[in-house]
Enzyme design. Structure first.
Site, short mmCIF file in Angstrom:
data_model
loop_
_atom_site.label_atom_id
_atom_site.label_comp_id
_atom_site.label_asym_id
_atom_site.label_seq_id
_atom_site.Cartn_x
_atom_site.Cartn_y
_atom_site.Cartn_z
N ASP A 180 6.07 -46.07 9.87
CA ASP A 180 6.01 -45.51 11.23
C ASP A 180 6.89 -44.28 11.30
OD1 ASP A 180 5.22 -46.24 14.23
OD2 ASP A 180 7.25 -45.44 14.22
N GLU A 203 8.49 -40.99 13.64
CA GLU A 203 8.74 -40.34 14.92
C GLU A 203 8.66 -38.83 14.66
OE1 GLU A 203 8.73 -42.25 17.49
OE2 GLU A 203 8.76 -43.98 16.16
N ASP A 214 0.10 -41.71 12.25
CA ASP A 214 1.14 -41.53 11.23
C ASP A 214 0.58 -40.91 9.95
OD1 ASP A 214 3.61 -43.33 12.45
OD2 ASP A 214 1.64 -44.08 12.98
N HIS A 246 9.76 -47.01 19.65
CA HIS A 246 9.75 -45.57 19.34
C HIS A 246 10.90 -45.18 18.43
CE1 HIS A 246 6.45 -45.17 22.08
NE2 HIS A 246 7.19 -45.52 23.12
N ASP A 265 9.86 -49.99 14.84
CA ASP A 265 8.41 -50.07 15.04
C ASP A 265 7.75 -50.73 13.82
OD1 ASP A 265 8.71 -48.86 17.49
OD2 ASP A 265 7.71 -46.98 16.97
P1 AMP Z 1 5.58 -43.98 18.24
O1 AMP Z 1 5.39 -44.41 16.82
O2 AMP Z 1 4.74 -44.70 19.22
O3 AMP Z 1 7.04 -44.13 18.55
O4 AMP Z 1 5.18 -42.47 18.38
C1 AMP Z 1 5.34 -41.54 17.35
C2 AMP Z 1 5.54 -40.17 17.92
O5 AMP Z 1 4.45 -39.83 18.78
C3 AMP Z 1 6.78 -40.01 18.79
O6 AMP Z 1 7.94 -39.74 18.02
C4 AMP Z 1 6.39 -38.80 19.62
O7 AMP Z 1 6.51 -37.60 18.89
C5 AMP Z 1 4.92 -39.03 19.86
N1 AMP Z 1 4.73 -39.76 21.12
C6 AMP Z 1 4.67 -41.09 21.31
N2 AMP Z 1 4.51 -41.41 22.60
C7 AMP Z 1 4.47 -40.23 23.26
C8 AMP Z 1 4.33 -39.85 24.63
N3 AMP Z 1 4.19 -40.76 25.60
N4 AMP Z 1 4.34 -38.53 24.93
C9 AMP Z 1 4.46 -37.59 23.97
N5 AMP Z 1 4.60 -37.88 22.67
C10 AMP Z 1 4.61 -39.18 22.32
MG MG Z 2 7.25 -45.18 16.22
#
Ligand code: AMP
Ligand code: MG
Length: 186
Positions: free
Chosen positions: A14, A16, A110, A166, A171
């Site tokens: 995962d 970010e 990803d 996040h 994650d």
């Molecule tokens: P996640 O694995 O769900 O934490 O998301 C991976 C990446 O997607 C995050 O580090 C953000 O760059 C982007 N991301 C996730 N959710 C959002 C959101 N609600 N708005 C904008 N970017 C997002």
């Molecule tokens: Mg994440």
């Protein structure tokens, strides 16, 4: 879950990335700022090893407040972090200790973000051609019409997200809990 038992490990990854809520970081300019991963034994479903690194972004080097609020990752943490090349070297070294691992992630984001960053930085893609989309596989297996987020998938089993949502490693660890539940029922 119809997971391929031909693999010894599920390499659950995962990332970010840089982001914004006002269009200042368009999708095609997002960059990885954290890589989290776990190596889950495909027979026992135990997580045998964990990996985490922050990565310093170059296209939008300063994190937006939105990004820090979403992820909890600070500007200082990424300023102090290794670049993408060095971060990937560390990931490759860690993965190298586990043969026959299947690259898995929640959705296709990803995988695409890795492809995008590798192309931009002219670095070899670290994974094989196979990829398992756990999010899609989860819905297929449980016959759900909707695709669920990790938190919703955990809730399906009466579980709560452990750690900080996040964040790459947390994650990935929680995805492994979902996989274990689906495949082993515990
Ligand atoms: P996640 O694995 O769900 O934490 O998301 C991976 C990446 O997607 C995050 O580090 C953000 O760059 C982007 N991301 C996730 N959710 C959002 C959101 N609600 N708005 C904008 N970017 C997002
Ligand atoms: Mg994440």
């Amino acid at each position: 879950m119809n997971m391929q038992i031909s693999h010894d490990y599920y390499l659950i990854v995962d990332v970010e990335a840089t982001c914004s809520d006002d269009g200042t970081v368009p999708r095609q300019e997002m960059e990885i700022i954290e890589i989290g991963a776990v190596m889950q034994n495909s027979r026992t479903f135990e997580v045998e090893s964990e990996f985490q690194t922050f990565v310093r972004p170059v296209r939008h080097p300063e994190l937006t407040d939105f990004c820090t609020e979403l992820t909890g990752i600070t500007g200082q943490q990424v300023v102090d972090a290794p670049g993408f090349q060095v971060g990937l070297d560390a990931l490759r070294k860690w993965m190298g200790g586990y043969k026959n691992a299947l690259f898995c992630s929640w959705g296709d984001y990803d995988r695409k973000q890795f492809l995008q960053d590798c192309e931009y930085q002219n670095i070899e893609y670290p994974f094989g051609s196979e990829h398992l989309n756990i999010k899609a596989e989860f819905s297929r297996t449980l016959n759900l019409k909707k695709k669920l987020g990790i938190t919703e998938a955990l809730r399906h089993f009466g579980l709560r997200f452990e750690g900080s949502h996040h964040r790459g490693l947390d994650d990935a660890k929680n995805m492994a809990r979902v996989v274990r539940r689906v495949c082993m029922g515990r």
